[in-house]
Scaffold this active site. Sequence first.
Site, PDB file in Angstrom:
ATOM      1  CB  CYS A  72      -0.542  -0.233   0.937  1.00  0.00           C
ATOM      2  SG  CYS A  72      -1.584   1.709   1.278  1.00  0.00           S
ATOM      3  CB  CYS A  75       0.814   1.675   4.773  1.00  0.00           C
ATOM      4  SG  CYS A  75      -0.680   0.439   4.753  1.00  0.00           S
ATOM      5  CG  HIS A 185      -3.625   3.641   3.219  1.00  0.00           C
ATOM      6  ND1 HIS A 185      -3.193   2.791   4.232  1.00  0.00           N
ATOM      7  CD2 HIS A 185      -4.798   4.699   4.060  1.00  0.00           C
ATOM      8  CE1 HIS A 185      -3.170   3.595   5.246  1.00  0.00           C
ATOM      9  NE2 HIS A 185      -3.971   4.662   5.511  1.00  0.00           N
ATOM     10  CG  HIS A 187      -7.068   7.532  -0.275  1.00  0.00           C
ATOM     11  ND1 HIS A 187      -7.279   6.457  -0.054  1.00  0.00           N
ATOM     12  CD2 HIS A 187      -7.305   8.483  -1.054  1.00  0.00           C
ATOM     13  CE1 HIS A 187      -7.660   5.764  -1.632  1.00  0.00           C
ATOM     14  NE2 HIS A 187      -7.352   6.929  -1.869  1.00  0.00           N
ATOM     15  CD  GLN A 189      -8.795  11.029  -4.899  1.00  0.00           C
ATOM     16  OE1 GLN A 189      -7.527  11.501  -5.773  1.00  0.00           O
ATOM     17  NE2 GLN A 189      -9.372  10.275  -5.583  1.00  0.00           N
TER      18      GLN A 189
HETATM   19 ZN    ZN Z   1      -1.888   1.463   3.409  1.00  0.00          ZN
END
Ligand code: ZN
Length: 359
Positions: A72, A75, A185, A187, A189
Amino acid sequence: MKRTITHLADGRELIYFDRRDDADRSAIDRRALEPRPVASELRYDPLTEEWIAIAGHRQTRTFLPTGGTAECPLCPSSETRSSEIPSYDYDVVVFENRFPSFSTNFGTYEDPGGLSEVRPAVGRCEVVCFTSDHDSSFSKLSDSQVELVMEAWADRTAELSQIEGVEQVFCFENRGAEIGITLAHPHGQIYAYPYVTPRTKLQLGAARRYTKGNLFADVLAAERQAGVRVVAANELWTAFVPAAARWPFEVHLYPHRQVPDLAALTEAERAAFAPLYTSVLRAFDGLFGVVMPYIAAWHQAPVRVDRELGYLHLELFSIRRAANKLKYLAGSESAMGAFVNDVLPEEAARMIRSQIDHK
Ligand SMILES: [Zn+2]
């Protein structure tokens, strides 16, 4: 709160937002990265009066790596692996997208001919990592973590608004493979656009023609009074299903005070948003007992025009209409922009309300 600006190996900016003032953010990105791509081009559609960003380079971007945390890019880094985030841990981090639709790194653009114009897609695209925990989700964040994310959004909104040519800043989250996310993950934008987006233009046009007050404020007041579509509320925010919802499950969250953007929220407003929003997200996941794919979209006033008309609000919606059924944008919606919703908004509100946990 501590804010630390650093740069990645290819020159992109990365900003740590830390709860602790003593966080060490001296880690350096030592990867060998390809040079950054030039900005996409914008082409004008004279029939719809809309700008379309043509971003050919985005086809090569990372697509759903299968190795979980081991592959990832969002991470934290470790001793054996370098990700996009050089530190071995972080609270909230924001960095420039490696494959941006909008940037200030101009190339050359050829006139496409026809009645279209072309210009560089000036602006900026950033990635916001909501937590270092790969397996978490926005709905699981603590209130203080949500407040830190909001500080990051507010900071970025204020800063990106300063870029020459930027007209609107859009903070959003796509969640779920069904929505087309390319990384699992948690997240979101941020897009800083060189034009006012079509939907914002429509809403502001309606607000300008409305003469009885502020249109957004009156919609909020009417929904609060009707009550039937309100799913949750506190002293400073109300969450409701809009009367003419386009999506099977759609909730709009408004602060009670009219502000143009996230940067204008008070600390108290940010603190009040956190538990209300995560309770709505958990209610979404409770509807069918399966993860709800969703889009969460912050509507902010444009940077240079209509600041007094705009009204910050979050529009959250899902394409899931039943446990095993998704709403696809087919002919009517995609071709004509004419929405058909299979779920009665009052029924959707009742279902969401029954799942609110008041944690
Ligand atoms: Zn991740």
